[in-house]
Design a protein around this motif. Sequence first.
Motif, short mmCIF file in Angstrom:
data_model
loop_
_atom_site.label_atom_id
_atom_site.label_comp_id
_atom_site.label_asym_id
_atom_site.label_seq_id
_atom_site.Cartn_x
_atom_site.Cartn_y
_atom_site.Cartn_z
N ASP A 250 0.09 -4.05 -2.27
CA ASP A 250 0.50 -4.59 -3.57
C ASP A 250 1.95 -4.18 -3.80
O ASP A 250 2.72 -4.09 -2.86
CB ASP A 250 -0.43 -4.08 -4.68
CG ASP A 250 -0.54 -2.56 -4.70
OD1 ASP A 250 0.27 -1.88 -4.04
OD2 ASP A 250 -1.44 -2.05 -5.39
N ASN A 251 2.34 -3.93 -5.04
CA ASN A 251 3.73 -3.56 -5.34
C ASN A 251 4.02 -2.07 -5.19
O ASN A 251 5.17 -1.66 -5.30
CB ASN A 251 4.10 -4.02 -6.75
CG ASN A 251 4.26 -5.51 -6.81
OD1 ASN A 251 4.58 -6.15 -5.82
ND2 ASN A 251 4.03 -6.08 -7.98
N LYS A 252 3.01 -1.25 -4.96
CA LYS A 252 3.24 0.19 -4.84
C LYS A 252 4.22 0.55 -3.72
O LYS A 252 5.06 1.43 -3.90
CB LYS A 252 1.92 0.92 -4.66
CG LYS A 252 1.08 0.97 -5.91
CD LYS A 252 -0.20 1.73 -5.66
CE LYS A 252 -1.08 1.70 -6.90
NZ LYS A 252 -2.36 2.37 -6.64
N PRO A 253 4.13 -0.09 -2.56
CA PRO A 253 5.09 0.27 -1.50
C PRO A 253 6.55 0.03 -1.88
O PRO A 253 7.44 0.71 -1.37
CB PRO A 253 4.68 -0.61 -0.32
CG PRO A 253 3.27 -0.93 -0.56
CD PRO A 253 3.13 -1.03 -2.05
N ILE A 254 6.80 -0.90 -2.77
CA ILE A 254 8.18 -1.19 -3.18
C ILE A 254 8.78 0.03 -3.87
O ILE A 254 9.86 0.50 -3.50
CB ILE A 254 8.22 -2.44 -4.09
CG1 ILE A 254 7.83 -3.68 -3.28
CG2 ILE A 254 9.60 -2.60 -4.74
CD1 ILE A 254 7.63 -4.93 -4.08
N LYS A 255 8.09 0.57 -4.84
CA LYS A 255 8.57 1.75 -5.55
C LYS A 255 8.64 2.95 -4.61
O LYS A 255 9.60 3.72 -4.62
CB LYS A 255 7.65 2.06 -6.73
CG LYS A 255 8.14 3.16 -7.63
CD LYS A 255 7.22 3.35 -8.82
CE LYS A 255 7.43 2.19 -9.75
NZ LYS A 255 6.75 2.33 -11.03
N THR A 256 7.62 3.10 -3.77
CA THR A 256 7.57 4.22 -2.85
C THR A 256 8.71 4.17 -1.84
O THR A 256 9.31 5.20 -1.52
CB THR A 256 6.21 4.24 -2.13
OG1 THR A 256 5.17 4.25 -3.11
CG2 THR A 256 6.06 5.46 -1.24
N ALA A 257 9.03 2.98 -1.34
CA ALA A 257 10.14 2.84 -0.39
C ALA A 257 11.45 3.27 -1.02
O ALA A 257 12.26 3.97 -0.39
CB ALA A 257 10.23 1.40 0.10
N LYS A 258 11.69 2.87 -2.26
CA LYS A 258 12.92 3.25 -2.94
C LYS A 258 12.99 4.76 -3.14
O LYS A 258 14.05 5.38 -2.97
CB LYS A 258 13.03 2.52 -4.28
CG LYS A 258 13.23 1.02 -4.11
CD LYS A 258 13.34 0.33 -5.45
CE LYS A 258 13.54 -1.16 -5.30
NZ LYS A 258 14.76 -1.54 -4.61
N ILE A 259 11.87 5.37 -3.46
CA ILE A 259 11.83 6.82 -3.65
C ILE A 259 12.09 7.54 -2.32
O ILE A 259 12.90 8.47 -2.26
CB ILE A 259 10.49 7.25 -4.26
CG1 ILE A 259 10.41 6.74 -5.71
CG2 ILE A 259 10.29 8.75 -4.20
CD1 ILE A 259 9.04 6.83 -6.35
N PHE A 260 11.45 7.09 -1.26
CA PHE A 260 11.67 7.72 0.04
C PHE A 260 13.09 7.52 0.53
O PHE A 260 13.65 8.40 1.18
CB PHE A 260 10.67 7.22 1.08
CG PHE A 260 9.46 8.09 1.25
CD1 PHE A 260 9.55 9.29 1.94
CD2 PHE A 260 8.25 7.72 0.72
CE1 PHE A 260 8.44 10.11 2.10
CE2 PHE A 260 7.12 8.52 0.87
CZ PHE A 260 7.23 9.72 1.56
N THR A 261 13.69 6.38 0.23
CA THR A 261 15.09 6.17 0.62
C THR A 261 15.97 7.22 -0.05
O THR A 261 16.85 7.80 0.59
CB THR A 261 15.54 4.74 0.25
OG1 THR A 261 14.74 3.80 0.98
CG2 THR A 261 17.00 4.51 0.60
N GLU A 262 15.72 7.50 -1.31
CA GLU A 262 16.45 8.54 -2.04
C GLU A 262 16.16 9.92 -1.45
O GLU A 262 17.08 10.72 -1.24
CB GLU A 262 16.07 8.51 -3.52
CG GLU A 262 16.67 9.62 -4.34
CD GLU A 262 18.15 9.48 -4.58
OE1 GLU A 262 18.79 10.49 -4.90
OE2 GLU A 262 18.68 8.36 -4.44
#
Length: 108
Positions: free
Chosen positions: A85-97
Motif C-alpha cells: 500500500d502507501n506505507k513503503p512510500i513514507k518508509t522509503a523517505k525515512i530510510f533515505t534520510e
Amino acid sequence: LEVQPYILSYELSNDDINTLFALRSRMTPVKNNFSKKYGQNISCTLGCNETEDQQHLLDCKYILNELKDKTILAECEYLDIFCNDNKPIKTAKIFTEVFSVREKLLEC
C-alpha cells in the motif's frame, strides 16, 4: 512477475525507489546483510554495540541523535517496506534520510 507499485510511484524520487529496492532485497550496506564478509563482527559500525541490521538503523542512538526530525520514526515500522500500500512510500523517505545521516556519521 508483476512490477511492485512503489517502483511506479510518482511520490518517490529515484533515490527513494533505489533505497526501498535495496531494503526489500537486503542489499543495504549494513554488516548483517553481508555477514560472511564481517564474520562475528556484526555490531554497529557507529559503536552502539547492537547488531547492525536494517531494522537497527531505525533504533541506533547515534543516528537518532543526528536526525533533524526525530518524530518521523514514530510514523515508520521496519516491516512497512514489504507492504503493498502507501506505507513503503513514507518508509522509503525515512530510510533515505536515515542513510544520509549514517553516511555523514561514518565520514567523521
